[in-house]
Design a protein around this motif. Sequence first.
Motif, PDB file in Angstrom:
ATOM      1  N   ASN A 195       0.830  -1.196   0.000  1.00  0.00           N
ATOM      2  CA  ASN A 195       0.000   0.000   0.000  1.00  0.00           C
ATOM      3  C   ASN A 195       0.875   1.261   0.000  1.00  0.00           C
ATOM      4  OD1 ASN A 195      -2.341   1.590   2.160  1.00  0.00           O
ATOM      5  ND2 ASN A 195      -2.708   1.031   0.051  1.00  0.00           N
ATOM      6  N   LEU A 196       1.939   1.231   0.769  1.00  0.00           N
ATOM      7  CA  LEU A 196       2.850   2.383   0.828  1.00  0.00           C
ATOM      8  C   LEU A 196       3.610   2.556  -0.489  1.00  0.00           C
ATOM      9  CD1 LEU A 196       4.368   2.143   4.423  1.00  0.00           C
ATOM     10  CD2 LEU A 196       2.759   3.845   3.550  1.00  0.00           C
ATOM     11  N   VAL A 197       3.966   1.441  -1.112  1.00  0.00           N
ATOM     12  CA  VAL A 197       4.640   1.519  -2.413  1.00  0.00           C
ATOM     13  C   VAL A 197       3.745   2.259  -3.403  1.00  0.00           C
ATOM     14  CG1 VAL A 197       5.349   0.124  -4.408  1.00  0.00           C
ATOM     15  CG2 VAL A 197       6.098  -0.513  -2.103  1.00  0.00           C
ATOM     16  N   GLU A 198       2.454   1.909  -3.392  1.00  0.00           N
ATOM     17  CA  GLU A 198       1.548   2.604  -4.306  1.00  0.00           C
ATOM     18  C   GLU A 198       1.384   4.071  -3.912  1.00  0.00           C
ATOM     19  OE1 GLU A 198      -2.425   1.066  -4.963  1.00  0.00           O
ATOM     20  OE2 GLU A 198      -2.678   2.602  -6.525  1.00  0.00           O
ATOM     21  N   GLN A 199       1.245   4.304  -2.607  1.00  0.00           N
ATOM     22  CA  GLN A 199       1.057   5.679  -2.131  1.00  0.00           C
ATOM     23  C   GLN A 199       2.229   6.573  -2.552  1.00  0.00           C
ATOM     24  OE1 GLN A 199      -1.482   7.175  -0.281  1.00  0.00           O
ATOM     25  NE2 GLN A 199      -0.317   9.088  -0.445  1.00  0.00           N
ATOM     26  N   LEU A 200       3.431   6.121  -2.265  1.00  0.00           N
ATOM     27  CA  LEU A 200       4.605   6.978  -2.522  1.00  0.00           C
ATOM     28  C   LEU A 200       4.932   7.063  -4.005  1.00  0.00           C
ATOM     29  CD1 LEU A 200       6.903   5.841   0.442  1.00  0.00           C
ATOM     30  CD2 LEU A 200       5.592   7.950   0.281  1.00  0.00           C
ATOM     31  N   GLY A 201       4.574   6.012  -4.749  1.00  0.00           N
ATOM     32  CA  GLY A 201       4.946   5.986  -6.173  1.00  0.00           C
ATOM     33  C   GLY A 201       3.947   6.675  -7.084  1.00  0.00           C
ATOM     34  N   GLU A 202       2.790   7.080  -6.546  1.00  0.00           N
ATOM     35  CA  GLU A 202       1.751   7.680  -7.389  1.00  0.00           C
ATOM     36  C   GLU A 202       2.284   8.924  -8.097  1.00  0.00           C
ATOM     37  OE1 GLU A 202      -1.798   8.967  -5.289  1.00  0.00           O
ATOM     38  OE2 GLU A 202      -2.392  10.159  -7.039  1.00  0.00           O
ATOM     39  N   ALA A 203       2.257   8.887  -9.429  1.00  0.00           N
ATOM     40  CA  ALA A 203       2.697  10.041 -10.247  1.00  0.00           C
ATOM     41  C   ALA A 203       4.064  10.557  -9.790  1.00  0.00           C
ATOM     42  CB  ALA A 203       1.645  11.164 -10.182  1.00  0.00           C
ATOM     43  N   ASP A 204       4.915   9.659  -9.415  1.00  0.00           N
ATOM     44  CA  ASP A 204       6.249  10.046  -8.936  1.00  0.00           C
ATOM     45  C   ASP A 204       7.217   8.993  -9.471  1.00  0.00           C
ATOM     46  OD1 ASP A 204       8.634  10.402  -7.476  1.00  0.00           O
ATOM     47  OD2 ASP A 204       7.554  11.170  -5.718  1.00  0.00           O
ATOM     48  N   GLU A 205       7.722   9.243 -10.665  1.00  0.00           N
ATOM     49  CA  GLU A 205       8.508   8.210 -11.349  1.00  0.00           C
ATOM     50  C   GLU A 205       9.741   7.801 -10.562  1.00  0.00           C
ATOM     51  OE1 GLU A 205       9.584   8.421 -15.470  1.00  0.00           O
ATOM     52  OE2 GLU A 205       7.573   9.186 -15.951  1.00  0.00           O
ATOM     53  N   GLU A 206      10.341   8.771  -9.912  1.00  0.00           N
ATOM     54  CA  GLU A 206      11.573   8.456  -9.205  1.00  0.00           C
ATOM     55  C   GLU A 206      11.307   7.449  -8.071  1.00  0.00           C
ATOM     56  OE1 GLU A 206      13.689  11.865  -7.587  1.00  0.00           O
ATOM     57  OE2 GLU A 206      14.788  10.440  -6.297  1.00  0.00           O
ATOM     58  N   LEU A 207      10.318   7.786  -7.229  1.00  0.00           N
ATOM     59  CA  LEU A 207      10.021   6.865  -6.118  1.00  0.00           C
ATOM     60  C   LEU A 207       9.402   5.559  -6.615  1.00  0.00           C
ATOM     61  CD1 LEU A 207       8.829   8.948  -3.043  1.00  0.00           C
ATOM     62  CD2 LEU A 207      11.050   7.902  -3.499  1.00  0.00           C
ATOM     63  N   ALA A 208       8.554   5.654  -7.641  1.00  0.00           N
ATOM     64  CA  ALA A 208       7.971   4.423  -8.194  1.00  0.00           C
ATOM     65  C   ALA A 208       9.096   3.491  -8.632  1.00  0.00           C
ATOM     66  CB  ALA A 208       7.044   4.758  -9.359  1.00  0.00           C
ATOM     67  N   GLY A 209      10.122   4.067  -9.246  1.00  0.00           N
ATOM     68  CA  GLY A 209      11.274   3.264  -9.676  1.00  0.00           C
ATOM     69  C   GLY A 209      12.019   2.692  -8.484  1.00  0.00           C
ATOM     70  N   LYS A 210      12.241   3.554  -7.501  1.00  0.00           N
ATOM     71  CA  LYS A 210      12.973   3.119  -6.309  1.00  0.00           C
ATOM     72  C   LYS A 210      12.305   1.914  -5.640  1.00  0.00           C
ATOM     73  CE  LYS A 210      14.319   4.826  -1.689  1.00  0.00           C
ATOM     74  NZ  LYS A 210      14.329   5.973  -0.768  1.00  0.00           N
ATOM     75  N   TYR A 211      10.961   1.896  -5.664  1.00  0.00           N
ATOM     76  CA  TYR A 211      10.236   0.870  -4.932  1.00  0.00           C
ATOM     77  C   TYR A 211       9.710  -0.269  -5.805  1.00  0.00           C
ATOM     78  CZ  TYR A 211      10.408   4.225  -1.078  1.00  0.00           C
ATOM     79  OH  TYR A 211      10.827   5.085  -0.103  1.00  0.00           O
ATOM     80  N   THR A 212      10.119  -0.342  -7.059  1.00  0.00           N
ATOM     81  CA  THR A 212       9.605  -1.414  -7.929  1.00  0.00           C
ATOM     82  C   THR A 212       9.913  -2.790  -7.367  1.00  0.00           C
ATOM     83  OG1 THR A 212       9.913  -0.020  -9.875  1.00  0.00           O
ATOM     84  CG2 THR A 212       9.674  -2.398 -10.260  1.00  0.00           C
ATOM     85  N   GLU A 213      11.144  -2.994  -7.001  1.00  0.00           N
ATOM     86  CA  GLU A 213      11.546  -4.311  -6.486  1.00  0.00           C
ATOM     87  C   GLU A 213      10.800  -4.611  -5.181  1.00  0.00           C
ATOM     88  OE1 GLU A 213      13.594  -7.088  -3.942  1.00  0.00           O
ATOM     89  OE2 GLU A 213      13.580  -4.941  -3.568  1.00  0.00           O
TER      90      GLU A 213
END
Lengths: 395, 395
Positions: A195-213
């Motif tokens: 849930n936090l991965v989705e929250q932080l990655g929303e429309a935020d490519e950098e964090l979405a990338g950071k948390y993909t794994e």
Amino acid sequence: MSKGLRARQDMEKERETLQAWKERVGQELDRVVAFWMEHSHDQEHGGFFTCLGREGRVYDDLKYVWLQGRQVWMYCRLYRTFQRFHHSQLLNAAKGEFLLRYARLAPPGKKCAFVLTRDGRPVKVQRTIFSECFYTMAMNELWRATGEVRYQTEAVEMMDQIVHWVREDASGLGRPQLQGAPTAEPMAVPMMLLNLVEQLGEADEELAGKYTELGDWCAQRILQHVQRDGQAVLENVSEDGKELSGCLGRQQNPGHALEAGWFLLRHCIRKGDPELRAHVVDKFLLLPFRSGWDPDHGGLFYFQDADDFCPTQLEWAMKLWWPHSEAMIAFLMGYSESGDPVLLRLFYQVAEYTFRQFRDPEYGEWFGYLSREGKVALSIKGGPFKGCFHVPRCL
Amino acid sequence: MSKGLRARQDMEKERETLQAWKERVGQELDRVVAFWMEHSHDQEHGGFFTCLGREGRVYDDLKYVWLQGRQVWMYCRLYRTFQRFHHSQLLNAAKGEFLLRYARLAPPGKKCAFVLTRDGRPVKVQRTIFSECFYTMAMNELWRATGEVRYQTEAVEMMDQIVHWVREDASGLGRPQLQGAPTAEPMAVPMMLLNLVEQLGEADEELAGKYTELGDWCAQRILQHVQRDGQAVLENVSEDGKELSGCLGRQQNPGHALEAGWFLLRHCIRKGDPELRAHVVDKFLLLPFRSGWDPDHGGLFYFQDADDFCPTQLEWAMKLWWPHSEAMIAFLMGYSESGDPVLLRLFYQVAEYTFRQFRDPEYGEWFGYLSREGKVALSIKGGPFKGCFHVPRCL
């Protein structure tokens, strides 16, 4: 009547029914938000009262950090995504610095309290990650709603700490190492992280990338809770995905499985993975509903035992509001993604039960706790675990 | 009919009714003890299974230290005080060294686990004194039943440690000191200690003398829980006997008050204090019964709020077995000491409800958890908090 005309009429009727539900849900959201705005704001010390009786009266002024974080998150989300909630009253209530100032026990340490006094002194601490997770959600939404970077800094730093506790070293949580304690993974942990991965990655490519794994890891860990040749979702499994012995191992929580279901559906959407989506619908939506829906009185049981022993939780057969709001989300999202009319039928079935049984037409908000038979067992609208979160998030 | 004859006939009838109850209770005790003897003994690892389903089937093999200690205590007590239970099977089951060997986490440290694996490895620890209290009760009874001094040494040393934790320094229990945490005294603490004072002092002048001041202190601390001009017994008060704020302060537990009542009655008997006895009957027997008895469905509520707010415990309106067994003891002891027929009537009322609702004529032992309306909510006969204790102690 031609087959084509019949199909068009059916579709039209379906559209109308869905539209009617959309309007009903929208009106209910307004009433629910109004309840919390009217009764829960602490004008003196900041933060929110969440121990509210049926009419909204404050029966305790303790401030539970889960619920403080969730309400901040909810207000910001409403402010940010609905035109009609885009007003300063909501944002100012969310921005009050109560959470930022008092949630953490001993800054710069990251550990948060579980419950605070009205003026922010710590009363209890849990040796888990959940206060910190809701703190992170709140801070990330505050950043999105206000643009103030300090909130995002808090969110990202806390997220790093949580990931460290979960994946590297849990000793900072303060749990004693006991020789006989099983290394159990509650499904809540990877769920919350996903849930936090989705929250932080929303429309935020950098964090979405950071948390993909991390997101993939969470999904894989949640999927490990499907056990017994795919016939049961178990709340607790070993870290390497085996069934644990005893009640702990056999414990099921249908509402929690359904909530994990829609977290996973969102993960599938991000990934573009229809095969996984079909698996999720099967194991986390249809399976928990089949086993968890009470055939006699309707509604979802709170706890079950995979071998049909009687659960030891006294409230196992009670009907709680949040499994039902999570089920509404899961089935509508499942239908929206797959177009499977079975899921739409289940949405209607759950939504009708939920609106009929939990909604309080007199004073607003929903009751939280019904008996097995559907009678209101606790008349409170908010308490240590119920605040301004599941109901408006669902609506 | 002359007045004198009428009175003699009434007394005769009363005597017969009491005698019938005595026989009924005696037969029930035999059935209950047989249930535990048949299903709960772990022949392989020693100790007792207490997670038993309706028919006695083991649904979990965890060993809860409270319940291990209580069952040892109960078996020894039965062995020691009833001719028909004075047999080696009971004593040998109690003597098994499981508790002595595994309850303490890290000897010579005194802290005990809360729950152990089947083979005695610690799973969880509570930051309270109760595992240690039940350990002490068990060891003292083992000494009385066997004459082996090593048990009594364990009991007395543990008792000293408990008293140190309660009256001098609680830091050894491991609870964090938090700025906002109220210095609340749960009534359970002085109750449990008073119970131990009686246990250790029974027919033992030296220890009875050693603990006289402690017993008086416990009684005085329990009496501090009578609040609001004598109109309510509150579960938690401050250490100097003031009401606490919020739900914690308003919490009431009628069954617990009744249990405290008979502990205090025993204290009054030892002291020869009829004035205190009248106060105890009034505040700890009649008051909790009046407020705690469900006028609609019968039975004692589990939790109540002194201001009639809805309690936040999900099980507040459920009917649990142990408040009823404690109430039976309290009212019969109150009648036996005071001769007040009101207390005898209340004994009958509670005993009839209890035998009708909790007893399982089919498989033996009692159900533990009923819904507000009196339906069996959990079919288990034993679990994490129900073992071989309250029912046979009462009978």
